[in-house]
Design a protein around this motif. Structure first.
Motif, short mmCIF file in Angstrom:
data_model
loop_
_atom_site.label_atom_id
_atom_site.label_comp_id
_atom_site.label_asym_id
_atom_site.label_seq_id
_atom_site.Cartn_x
_atom_site.Cartn_y
_atom_site.Cartn_z
N LYS A 6 20.47 1.02 32.50
CA LYS A 6 19.56 0.76 31.38
C LYS A 6 19.82 1.78 30.27
N SER A 7 19.87 1.31 29.01
CA SER A 7 20.14 2.30 27.96
C SER A 7 18.88 3.13 27.69
N LEU A 8 19.11 4.36 27.26
CA LEU A 8 18.01 5.33 27.11
C LEU A 8 17.71 5.55 25.64
N ALA A 13 16.67 10.41 27.18
CA ALA A 13 17.94 11.12 27.40
C ALA A 13 17.69 12.63 27.45
N ALA A 14 16.85 13.11 26.53
CA ALA A 14 16.58 14.56 26.47
C ALA A 14 15.92 15.05 27.76
N GLU A 15 15.10 14.19 28.38
CA GLU A 15 14.42 14.58 29.62
C GLU A 15 15.39 14.69 30.80
N LYS A 16 16.60 14.20 30.63
CA LYS A 16 17.58 14.28 31.71
C LYS A 16 18.50 15.49 31.59
N ALA A 215 28.37 10.27 33.70
CA ALA A 215 27.52 10.81 34.77
C ALA A 215 26.26 9.96 34.91
N LEU A 216 25.67 9.57 33.78
CA LEU A 216 24.48 8.71 33.84
C LEU A 216 24.81 7.37 34.46
N GLU A 217 25.93 6.79 34.05
CA GLU A 217 26.29 5.48 34.58
C GLU A 217 26.59 5.55 36.07
N GLU A 245 25.76 10.79 22.52
CA GLU A 245 26.68 10.20 23.52
C GLU A 245 25.91 9.49 24.62
N MET A 246 24.73 10.05 24.98
CA MET A 246 23.97 9.47 26.09
C MET A 246 23.26 8.18 25.69
N THR A 247 22.95 8.04 24.42
CA THR A 247 22.11 6.91 24.01
C THR A 247 22.92 5.77 23.39
N ASN A 248 24.15 6.07 22.97
CA ASN A 248 24.93 5.00 22.30
C ASN A 248 25.54 4.00 23.26
#
Ligand code: C5P
Length: 248
Positions: A6-8, A13-16, A215-217, A245-248
């Motif tokens: 799921k996209s963030l 994203a900042a909470e991760k 890493a998130l994926e 990078e995490m949200t795009n």
């Protein structure tokens, strides 16, 4: 390589992100937190900062509103680890870690002591996570120096399952092992991954890295990132670029 997750949004994203405060002086640590706290809330205090400054660093950082991951990797007989878990719970850390190779009695002792101490204080139990195999190990070292005959991956997985069965909230593992752990340990189990490098940063001494997005994926719950942020000319800009990078 990994399944789509799921996209963030920016806040999710900042909470991760957990910023590793790998500095020696408390003023440097406080300056980083003051600078970054509008974006990031979670910070890792490792051996160096803790040994240099003592437990007052935890109170000092908490007074700035930081959440603390105390990365001291406890590994001793169950009684010693349990009584230490009790102390760090009283300090009010949000997460601490132990070595899974300490075995099931030690793991349970840590989890139970943290739960009891938190209940006594009327505070939430800190998350307790286990270190699987340090990323500085490879399979040859694991076999020849520690006598583990299994593959490194199998050993990481066995230790993760041991942690889960004995009440841990999750593990610290290389992002490259996250997908395998996520599959076997389920969606609730936390996977905390150091060894994360944004597209634009240098590898430093980290060998088996993934980007924040990868890493998130792969299923990471938290990304521990140190040098790409704390050694950047503008740590805030580094975090903003990582969030992009995490949200795009
Ligand atoms: O600067 P860098 O992003 O490499 O920092 C990663 C942090 O995570 C450091 O504090 C390091 O000690 C820690 N760590 C790691 N690999 C592990 C366990 C912890 O890099 N396997």
């Amino acid at each position: 390589m990994f399944g789509k997750r799921k996209s963030l949004d920016n806040q999710e994203a900042a909470e991760k992100i957990i910023v590793a405060l790998d500095v020696e002086k408390e003023e440097e640590a406080y300056a980083l937190v003051r600078h970054l706290s509008p974006l990031v809330k979670f910070y890792k205090v490792g051996m160096r900062l803790y040994v240099a400054c003592g437990p007052g660093i935890i109170t000092g950082l908490k007074n700035l509103g930081a959440k603390i991951f105390l990365d001291l990797k406890f590994h001793d007989i169950p009684h010693t680890v349990a009584s230490t878990a009790e102390v760090v719970t009283r300090y009010g850390v949000d997460m601490f870690n132990i070595h899974l190779s300490g075995g099931s009695d030690m793991i349970r002792a840590a989890v139970e002591a943290a739960a009891e101490a938190a209940a006594k204080q009327g505070i939430p139990k800190p998350l307790v996570v286990g270190v699987t195999v340090l990323t500085s190990f490879n399979e040859k070292v694991l076999r020849e120096e520690t006598g583990v005959e299994k593959s490194l991956e199998q050993h990481v997985l066995n230790l993760s399952l041991l942690g889960m069965e004995n009440g841990l909230n999750g593990v610290v593992a290389s992002p490259r092992e996250a997908e395998m752990i996520r599959k076997k340990c389920g969606e609730e189990f936390l996977i905390v991954t150091p060894g994360v490098r944004p597209l634009w940063s240098s590898l430093d001494d980290q060998l088996r890295v993934l980007t924040p997005r990868q890493a998130l994926e792969a299923g990471a719950s938290f990304l521990v990132i140190g040098r790409p942020i704390i050694e950047h000319a503008s740590p805030q800009e580094a975090v903003e670029k990582i969030l992009a990078e995490m949200t795009n």
